[in-house]
Enzyme design. Structure first.
Site, PDB file in Angstrom:
ATOM      1  CG  ASN A   1     -54.712  44.343  12.109  1.00  0.00           C
ATOM      2  OD1 ASN A   1     -54.444  43.577  13.019  1.00  0.00           O
ATOM      3  ND2 ASN A   1     -55.569  44.041  11.165  1.00  0.00           N
TER       4      ASN A   1
ATOM      5  CG  HIS B   1     -50.141  39.366  13.297  1.00  0.00           C
ATOM      6  ND1 HIS B   1     -50.960  38.258  13.197  1.00  0.00           N
ATOM      7  CD2 HIS B   1     -50.030  39.871  12.048  1.00  0.00           C
ATOM      8  CE1 HIS B   1     -51.312  38.104  11.935  1.00  0.00           C
ATOM      9  NE2 HIS B   1     -50.772  39.072  11.227  1.00  0.00           N
TER      10      HIS B   1
ATOM     11  CG  HIS C   1     -59.939  39.821  10.579  1.00  0.00           C
ATOM     12  ND1 HIS C   1     -59.353  39.405   9.419  1.00  0.00           N
ATOM     13  CD2 HIS C   1     -61.196  39.311  10.557  1.00  0.00           C
ATOM     14  CE1 HIS C   1     -60.209  38.663   8.729  1.00  0.00           C
ATOM     15  NE2 HIS C   1     -61.334  38.589   9.410  1.00  0.00           N
TER      16      HIS C   1
ATOM     17  NE  ARG D   1     -58.778  34.506   9.906  1.00  0.00           N
ATOM     18  CZ  ARG D   1     -58.495  34.908   8.661  1.00  0.00           C
ATOM     19  NH1 ARG D   1     -57.830  36.011   8.458  1.00  0.00           N
ATOM     20  NH2 ARG D   1     -58.886  34.190   7.641  1.00  0.00           N
TER      21      ARG D   1
ATOM     22  NE  ARG E   1     -56.460  31.962  11.303  1.00  0.00           N
ATOM     23  CZ  ARG E   1     -56.215  32.100   9.986  1.00  0.00           C
ATOM     24  NH1 ARG E   1     -55.193  32.819   9.593  1.00  0.00           N
ATOM     25  NH2 ARG E   1     -56.979  31.523   9.096  1.00  0.00           N
TER      26      ARG E   1
ATOM     27  CD  GLU F   1     -59.178  44.081   9.087  1.00  0.00           C
ATOM     28  OE1 GLU F   1     -58.884  42.873   9.026  1.00  0.00           O
ATOM     29  OE2 GLU F   1     -58.369  44.973   8.856  1.00  0.00           O
TER      30      GLU F   1
ATOM     31  CB  THR G   1     -57.467  39.545   4.268  1.00  0.00           C
ATOM     32  OG1 THR G   1     -57.846  39.574   5.636  1.00  0.00           O
ATOM     33  CG2 THR G   1     -58.654  39.877   3.396  1.00  0.00           C
TER      34      THR G   1
ATOM     35  CD  GLU H   1     -58.644  48.670   4.845  1.00  0.00           C
ATOM     36  OE1 GLU H   1     -59.430  48.831   5.795  1.00  0.00           O
ATOM     37  OE2 GLU H   1     -57.609  47.999   4.918  1.00  0.00           O
TER      38      GLU H   1
ATOM     39  CG  HIS I   1     -53.541  43.130   2.959  1.00  0.00           C
ATOM     40  ND1 HIS I   1     -52.582  42.242   2.578  1.00  0.00           N
ATOM     41  CD2 HIS I   1     -54.358  42.480   3.822  1.00  0.00           C
ATOM     42  CE1 HIS I   1     -52.820  41.087   3.182  1.00  0.00           C
ATOM     43  NE2 HIS I   1     -53.889  41.202   3.941  1.00  0.00           N
TER      44      HIS I   1
HETATM   45  N1  PXP Z   1     -56.792  45.909   5.929  1.00  0.00           N
HETATM   46  C1  PXP Z   1     -57.480  44.736   5.926  1.00  0.00           C
HETATM   47  C2  PXP Z   1     -58.881  44.747   5.425  1.00  0.00           C
HETATM   48  C3  PXP Z   1     -56.890  43.562   6.396  1.00  0.00           C
HETATM   49  O1  PXP Z   1     -57.596  42.406   6.388  1.00  0.00           O
HETATM   50  C4  PXP Z   1     -55.582  43.605   6.901  1.00  0.00           C
HETATM   51  C5  PXP Z   1     -54.956  42.369   7.469  1.00  0.00           C
HETATM   52  O2  PXP Z   1     -55.661  41.913   8.563  1.00  0.00           O
HETATM   53  C6  PXP Z   1     -54.926  44.842   6.901  1.00  0.00           C
HETATM   54  C7  PXP Z   1     -55.538  45.966   6.390  1.00  0.00           C
HETATM   55  C8  PXP Z   1     -53.531  44.988   7.430  1.00  0.00           C
HETATM   56  O3  PXP Z   1     -52.661  44.268   6.625  1.00  0.00           O
HETATM   57  P1  PXP Z   1     -51.177  44.016   7.138  1.00  0.00           P
HETATM   58  O4  PXP Z   1     -51.260  43.184   8.354  1.00  0.00           O
HETATM   59  O5  PXP Z   1     -50.542  43.313   5.972  1.00  0.00           O
HETATM   60  O6  PXP Z   1     -50.593  45.375   7.398  1.00  0.00           O
END
Ligand code: PXP
Length: 236
Positions: A6, A9, A42, A44, A48, A69, A100, A150, A190
């Site tokens: 992901n 960031h 994601h 959003r 952001r 996402e 999330t 997931e 997550h």
């Molecule tokens: N899976 C989902 C559905 C999420 O919303 C997120 C965070 O955007 C992640 C995985 C990844 O989580 P993390 O950034 O804590 O690794």
């Protein structure tokens, strides 16, 4: 077990200065070259971090799988149908949250999820839902004809070094076994880090992990390629 990285960031850092670096597309290419099996973003509703234009570029450039996402809304369906990711992961989304928090309540929002998932599936997109490790949520997802879940590892991750971690891991393992019986494809993610990922990675029925924050955080010190490679090593 596959790794989806992901890259939200990277865009968070860019948006902090409203400039053009660091570029999430560069990040995706580096992550793929380091061995990532997919790229997750994601989009959003408040935009952001990731912007629609990032996804347009990612769609053209990445060679693995693009996982979008998104909130459960028909506005987001329109965006997804235009951007054509390989898979859409439906997540709960509230404007004030930092990230999330918790899985989607599939029982509570069944009608809306069915409408959104149906529209995405009709357009040929795979659909997954992000849910807590809870048998009732799994049953509700299966009832809606959604074949991919997931599992939210957030509570496990929060507690991985205290007495609750066994309890949380147990919930995840039971959810995985139950989902397997229903023939669901099982992903998880997550809050996973270099320190806690191996407990989840040993659950062989989980096909894919989606990891963002920890990889990007470690990339600041190690470089992104090294951070992705280290995570892959720990998963395997
Ligand atoms: N899976 C989902 C559905 C999420 O919303 C997120 C965070 O955007 C992640 C995985 C990844 O989580 P993390 O950034 O804590 O690794």
């Amino acid at each position: 077990m596959r790794l989806g990285v992901n890259i939200d960031h990277i865009a968070t850092l860019r948006q902090a200065r409203m400039t053009n670096e660091p570029d999430p597309v560069y990040a995706a290419v580096i992550a793929e070259l380091a061995g990532a099996n997919g790229i997750t973003v994601h989009l959003r509703q408040d935009r952001r971090h990731i912007q629609e234009q990032d996804i347009e570029l990612l769609r053209r450039i990445i060679k693995t799988k693009l996982n979008l996402e998104m909130a459960v809304s028909m506005d987001m369906v329109k965006v997804a149908l235009r951007l054509k990711p390989d898979i859409c992961t439906l997540v709960p989304e509230t404007p004030e949250e930092v990230t999330t928090t918790g899985g989607l309540d599939v029982m509570m929002y069944a009608e809306k999820i069915e409408e959104v998932a149906g529209n995405l599936q009709a357009a040929g997109l795979d659909v997954s839902v992000f849910i807590d490790p809870d048998i009732d949520q799994i049953k509700a997802t299966h009832r809606l004809g959604i074949g991919i879940i997931e599992i939210n590892t957030g509570e496990f991750a929060k507690n991985w070094n205290n007495n609750y971690s066994k309890l949380e891991l147990d919930k995840i393992e039971k959810s995985v076994s139950y989902s397997k019986k229903l023939n669901l494809k099982i992903y998880a993610g997550h809050g996973l880090t270099f320190q806690n990922v191996s407990s989840i990675a040993q659950i062989k029925e989980i096909e894919e992990l989606n990891i963002g924050h920890s990889i990007i955080a470690n990339a600041a010190f190690l470089g992104l390629s090294e951070a992705v490679k280290r995570m892959i090593q720990l998963i395997n």
